[in-house]
Write an enzyme that holds these catalytic residues in place. Structure first.
Site, short mmCIF file in Angstrom:
data_model
loop_
_atom_site.label_atom_id
_atom_site.label_comp_id
_atom_site.label_asym_id
_atom_site.label_seq_id
_atom_site.Cartn_x
_atom_site.Cartn_y
_atom_site.Cartn_z
N LYS A 101 23.66 -8.25 -6.79
CA LYS A 101 23.02 -8.00 -5.49
C LYS A 101 22.80 -6.51 -5.29
CE LYS A 101 24.12 -8.35 -0.64
NZ LYS A 101 25.14 -8.63 0.32
N LYS A 118 27.97 -5.85 -6.61
CA LYS A 118 27.28 -5.61 -5.35
C LYS A 118 27.16 -4.10 -5.18
CE LYS A 118 27.44 -6.23 -0.40
NZ LYS A 118 28.04 -6.98 0.71
C1 PBG Z 1 28.35 -7.58 3.87
C2 PBG Z 1 27.03 -8.15 3.42
C3 PBG Z 1 25.83 -7.45 3.37
C4 PBG Z 1 24.85 -8.32 2.93
C5 PBG Z 1 25.48 -9.55 2.69
N1 PBG Z 1 26.83 -9.43 3.00
C6 PBG Z 1 25.48 -6.07 3.79
C7 PBG Z 1 26.39 -4.96 3.50
O1 PBG Z 1 27.10 -4.95 2.48
O2 PBG Z 1 26.44 -4.06 4.32
C8 PBG Z 1 23.42 -7.96 2.76
C9 PBG Z 1 22.46 -9.05 2.48
C10 PBG Z 1 21.04 -8.69 2.72
O3 PBG Z 1 20.67 -7.50 2.88
O4 PBG Z 1 20.22 -9.61 2.72
N2 PBG Z 1 29.49 -8.26 3.55
#
Ligand code: PBG
Length: 342
Positions: free
Chosen positions: A263, A205
């Site tokens: 992601k 991520k």
């Molecule tokens: C945080 C989380 C995020 C997303 C999913 N879980 C955002 C972040 O890390 O700040 C983003 C998903 C999206 O942008 O569609 N645990």
């Protein structure tokens, strides 16, 4: 008036032959992405009959639990049966220690129970991270110097995963990027007799700028305060790194992850392909909020063909090696799929 010579008449390899007709193109197509391969993320809010459109995500809304169940039913009718749930936690319940995350009756747990009870064939994926519950807007606990604490956070995440499993989650998905959380969650689930609950690890991520609309939807951006990191770069990955994703993947496999995730998706197709070559576990890709928003915005301006671009993007993510895709366009795709292929 156009003439050919022997320069081309003896061509033995003519790849265009495979593109001659739609029927032949259909026969030789390498990637076919069915709606069953999509997961619809849902934003849940408290209350009754609440449907609050999310400005930066046209077509998507925050839904109260019973409306979310209705949405799931419509999705199932279209062939989309898996749902990733995110709770929009009321500001009054957010604390620096994210206490509400461990309330077995919190919004996410109630939504999980409601969907599992209403729709037998549904697969519910819950988000394991502290940001929706943290008044500071981070995925972990923060010490007095502004450091996101790893091991202390992992303890909380493991307990969180157990309460999600108890609420009926089929899959728990840690999205926090703390070290060692997959192993800790597996141990905690097994000790609580949830040996059948799957772990979908957000393996790679990235600290991406494409999460903006999601943070708006959840009101979960890091707050601007002393001793609170202004971004998530001490735990989410540097977008410039690919080998590091392989390190993360091998650790997750060792720690007992059932599925791995990359992601965002489209800017990271190389990472999806690399993980595909690294492991035989299923790989998910998260087509995130910003990726969705940019197509919608361009389409609203008449600059892009939404349907063609969204289908091309999702197919490309599958072609890179993703087995399934989390996308806000899941229901749109399923409708287009039906029109195109049936
Ligand atoms: C945080 C989380 C995020 C997303 C999913 N879980 C955002 C972040 O890390 O700040 C983003 C998903 C999206 O942008 O569609 N645990």
């Amino acid at each position: 008036m156009f003439e050919t010579t022997t320069l081309t008449s003896r061509l033995t390899r003519r790849p265009r032959r495979l593109r001659t007709s739609e029927t032949i193109r259909d026969l030789v197509r390498e990637t076919t992405l069915a709606p069953q391969k999509l997961v619809l993320p849902l934003f849940i809010i408290e209350g009754q009959k609440r449907n609050e459109p999310i400005e930066a995500m046209p077509g998507r809304a925050r839904l109260s639990i019973e409306l979310a169940v209705d949405e799931c039913r419509r999705a199932v009718d279209l062939g989309v049966r898996a749902f990733a749930l995110f709770g929009v936690i009321d500001a009054s319940l957010k604390t620096p220690e994210a206490d509400e995350a461990l309330n077995p009756d919190n919004l996410l747990c109630r939504a999980t129970r409601a969907i599992k009870e209403a729709i037998g064939e549904s697969c519910v994926i819950t988000d394991v991270a502290l940001d929706p519950y943290s008044s500071l807007g981070h995925d972990g606990l923060i010490d007095e110097h502004g450091v996101v604490m790893n091991d202390e956070t992992v303890e909380v995440l493991a307990q969180m995963a157990v309460i999600h499993a108890e609420a009926g989650a089929d899959i728990v998905a840690p999205s926090d990027m703390m070290d060692g959380r997959v192993g800790a969650i597996r141990t905690a689930l097994d000790e609580a007799d949830h040996t059948q609950t799957l772990i979908l690890s957000y393996t790679a991520k990235y600290a991406s700028a494409f999460y903006g609309p999601f943070r708006e939807a959840l009101d979960s951006a890091p707050v601007d305060a002393p001793n609170v990191p202004k971004d998530k770069r001490t735990y989410q990955m540097d977008p410039a790194n690919a080998r590091e994703a392989v390190v993360e993947a091998l650790l997750d496999v060792d720690e007992g992850a059932d599925m791995l995730m990359v992601k965002p998706a489209l800017p990271y197709l190389d990472i999806i392909a690399r993980l595909r070559a690294t492991t035989n576990l299923p790989i998910a890709a998260y087509h995130v909020s910003g990726e969705y928003a940019m197509v919608k915005a361009a389409a609203q301006n008449g600059w892009l063909d939404e349907r063609a671009c969204m289908m091309e993007m999702l197919t490309s993510i599958a072609r890179a090696g993703a087995d399934f895709i989390l996308t806000y366009a899941a229901m749109d795709y399923a409708r287009w799929w039906r029109e195109t292929f049936t």
